[in-house]
Design a protein around this motif. Sequence first.
Motif, PDB file in Angstrom:
ATOM      1  N   ARG A  41       6.050 -13.471   8.079  1.00 20.21           N
ATOM      2  CA  ARG A  41       6.349 -13.273   6.660  1.00 20.21           C
ATOM      3  C   ARG A  41       5.054 -13.062   5.893  1.00 20.21           C
ATOM      4  O   ARG A  41       4.015 -13.609   6.221  1.00 20.21           O
ATOM      5  N   LYS A  42       5.150 -12.299   4.806  1.00 16.67           N
ATOM      6  CA  LYS A  42       3.967 -11.967   4.028  1.00 16.67           C
ATOM      7  C   LYS A  42       3.560 -13.078   3.074  1.00 16.67           C
ATOM      8  O   LYS A  42       2.427 -13.159   2.673  1.00 16.67           O
ATOM      9  N   ASN A  43       4.492 -13.915   2.675  1.00 18.04           N
ATOM     10  CA  ASN A  43       4.146 -14.977   1.736  1.00 18.04           C
ATOM     11  C   ASN A  43       4.267 -16.342   2.401  1.00 18.04           C
ATOM     12  O   ASN A  43       4.700 -16.455   3.540  1.00 18.04           O
ATOM     13  N   ASP A  44       3.892 -17.370   1.672  1.00 16.48           N
ATOM     14  CA  ASP A  44       3.890 -18.716   2.253  1.00 16.48           C
ATOM     15  C   ASP A  44       5.285 -19.311   2.385  1.00 16.48           C
ATOM     16  O   ASP A  44       5.537 -20.109   3.276  1.00 16.48           O
ATOM     17  N   ASP A  45       6.183 -18.954   1.476  1.00 14.79           N
ATOM     18  CA  ASP A  45       7.528 -19.518   1.494  1.00 14.79           C
ATOM     19  C   ASP A  45       8.397 -18.744   2.485  1.00 14.79           C
ATOM     20  O   ASP A  45       8.693 -17.564   2.271  1.00 14.79           O
ATOM     21  N   PRO A  46       8.825 -19.372   3.585  1.00 17.09           N
ATOM     22  CA  PRO A  46       9.594 -18.637   4.588  1.00 17.09           C
ATOM     23  C   PRO A  46      10.994 -18.254   4.113  1.00 17.09           C
ATOM     24  O   PRO A  46      11.623 -17.394   4.706  1.00 17.09           O
ATOM     25  N   HIS A  47      11.486 -18.878   3.039  1.00 14.91           N
ATOM     26  CA  HIS A  47      12.836 -18.594   2.557  1.00 14.91           C
ATOM     27  C   HIS A  47      12.834 -17.792   1.263  1.00 14.91           C
ATOM     28  O   HIS A  47      13.847 -17.707   0.592  1.00 14.91           O
ATOM     29  N   ALA A  48      11.706 -17.206   0.917  1.00 22.55           N
ATOM     30  CA  ALA A  48      11.617 -16.433  -0.323  1.00 22.55           C
ATOM     31  C   ALA A  48      12.430 -15.152  -0.190  1.00 22.55           C
ATOM     32  O   ALA A  48      12.449 -14.518   0.868  1.00 22.55           O
ATOM     33  N   GLU A  49      13.110 -14.800  -1.254  1.00 25.33           N
ATOM     34  CA  GLU A  49      13.902 -13.582  -1.260  1.00 25.33           C
ATOM     35  C   GLU A  49      13.243 -12.560  -2.166  1.00 25.33           C
ATOM     36  O   GLU A  49      12.626 -12.908  -3.160  1.00 25.33           O
ATOM     37  N   GLU A  50      13.403 -11.315  -1.812  1.00 28.17           N
ATOM     38  CA  GLU A  50      12.823 -10.230  -2.571  1.00 28.17           C
ATOM     39  C   GLU A  50      13.789  -9.844  -3.690  1.00 28.17           C
ATOM     40  O   GLU A  50      14.987  -9.677  -3.451  1.00 28.17           O
ATOM     41  N   SER A  51      13.284  -9.682  -4.892  1.00 31.47           N
ATOM     42  CA  SER A  51      14.141  -9.274  -6.003  1.00 31.47           C
ATOM     43  C   SER A  51      14.464  -7.788  -5.867  1.00 31.47           C
ATOM     44  O   SER A  51      13.812  -7.049  -5.120  1.00 31.47           O
ATOM     45  N   PHE A  52      15.463  -7.347  -6.621  1.00 33.14           N
ATOM     46  CA  PHE A  52      15.869  -5.947  -6.567  1.00 33.14           C
ATOM     47  C   PHE A  52      14.732  -5.039  -7.046  1.00 33.14           C
ATOM     48  O   PHE A  52      14.515  -3.964  -6.491  1.00 33.14           O
ATOM     49  N   GLU A  53      13.983  -5.484  -8.051  1.00 33.78           N
ATOM     50  CA  GLU A  53      12.864  -4.694  -8.564  1.00 33.78           C
ATOM     51  C   GLU A  53      11.747  -4.583  -7.522  1.00 33.78           C
ATOM     52  O   GLU A  53      11.142  -3.517  -7.351  1.00 33.78           O
ATOM     53  N   GLU A  54      11.466  -5.684  -6.823  1.00 33.62           N
ATOM     54  CA  GLU A  54      10.459  -5.653  -5.765  1.00 33.62           C
ATOM     55  C   GLU A  54      10.907  -4.752  -4.615  1.00 33.62           C
ATOM     56  O   GLU A  54      10.116  -4.005  -4.053  1.00 33.62           O
ATOM     57  N   PHE A  55      12.199  -4.843  -4.279  1.00 39.41           N
ATOM     58  CA  PHE A  55      12.771  -3.988  -3.236  1.00 39.41           C
ATOM     59  C   PHE A  55      12.601  -2.516  -3.611  1.00 39.41           C
ATOM     60  O   PHE A  55      12.147  -1.701  -2.808  1.00 39.41           O
ATOM     61  N   SER A  56      12.952  -2.186  -4.852  1.00 37.69           N
ATOM     62  CA  SER A  56      12.863  -0.794  -5.308  1.00 37.69           C
ATOM     63  C   SER A  56      11.418  -0.308  -5.297  1.00 37.69           C
ATOM     64  O   SER A  56      11.127   0.803  -4.832  1.00 37.69           O
ATOM     65  N   ALA A  57      10.503  -1.124  -5.796  1.00 35.59           N
ATOM     66  CA  ALA A  57       9.089  -0.730  -5.823  1.00 35.59           C
ATOM     67  C   ALA A  57       8.546  -0.545  -4.409  1.00 35.59           C
ATOM     68  O   ALA A  57       7.789   0.403  -4.147  1.00 35.59           O
ATOM     69  N   ARG A  58       8.930  -1.438  -3.504  1.00 36.56           N
ATOM     70  CA  ARG A  58       8.443  -1.345  -2.116  1.00 36.56           C
ATOM     71  C   ARG A  58       8.924  -0.060  -1.452  1.00 36.56           C
ATOM     72  O   ARG A  58       8.147   0.657  -0.817  1.00 36.56           O
ATOM     73  N   TYR A  59      10.217   0.276  -1.627  1.00 37.00           N
ATOM     74  CA  TYR A  59      10.739   1.474  -0.975  1.00 37.00           C
ATOM     75  C   TYR A  59      10.273   2.754  -1.653  1.00 37.00           C
ATOM     76  O   TYR A  59      10.095   3.773  -0.978  1.00 37.00           O
ATOM     77  N   GLU A  60      10.051   2.731  -2.957  1.00 35.47           N
ATOM     78  CA  GLU A  60       9.470   3.899  -3.606  1.00 35.47           C
ATOM     79  C   GLU A  60       8.096   4.189  -3.021  1.00 35.47           C
ATOM     80  O   GLU A  60       7.761   5.341  -2.730  1.00 35.47           O
ATOM     81  N   LYS A  61       7.314   3.127  -2.840  1.00 36.45           N
ATOM     82  CA  LYS A  61       5.971   3.272  -2.268  1.00 36.45           C
ATOM     83  C   LYS A  61       6.045   3.771  -0.825  1.00 36.45           C
ATOM     84  O   LYS A  61       5.264   4.629  -0.408  1.00 36.45           O
TER      85      LYS A  61
END
Length: 153
Positions: A41-61
Amino acid sequence: MSFVRAASRVRPCLRLGVAAAPARRVLPMQARRAFAQTAARKNDDPHAEESFEEFSARYEKEFDAVSDVFELQRNLNNAFAYDLVPAPSVIVAALKAARRVNDYPSAVRVFEGIKAKVENKGQYEEYLTELEPIRAELGIVLKEAMFPDTQFY
């Protein structure tokens, strides 16, 4: 002169026509842990969920960085694998990537993926309305328009 040298000792299992099982090497526990089946996992929290905005930004990139058909199709499969419909901005990035790598069939399949992911026909119509300018710009014809007499769903 023969190129094959006779074995000085033939193992009994080979004499009977049965292949010998290869010897298994047992690795220490530290070496076994090095070959994990899950991604880190990229962050320290193993149960962190990606928000819809983060998902959209990641896939646009990711779609902006596509350089071949394999990457485009891999990113499309990954984007549509989630339990959500990608945002129109992600779809625009995917369509531009399809145009960049000259993959018209994948561009048409993007709209088939949207149709399969939305909950009802009204949502699909909203996506079509929102994406009409990019479809006109890139010359993408929907499957429904290409085969009007065929019932798809």
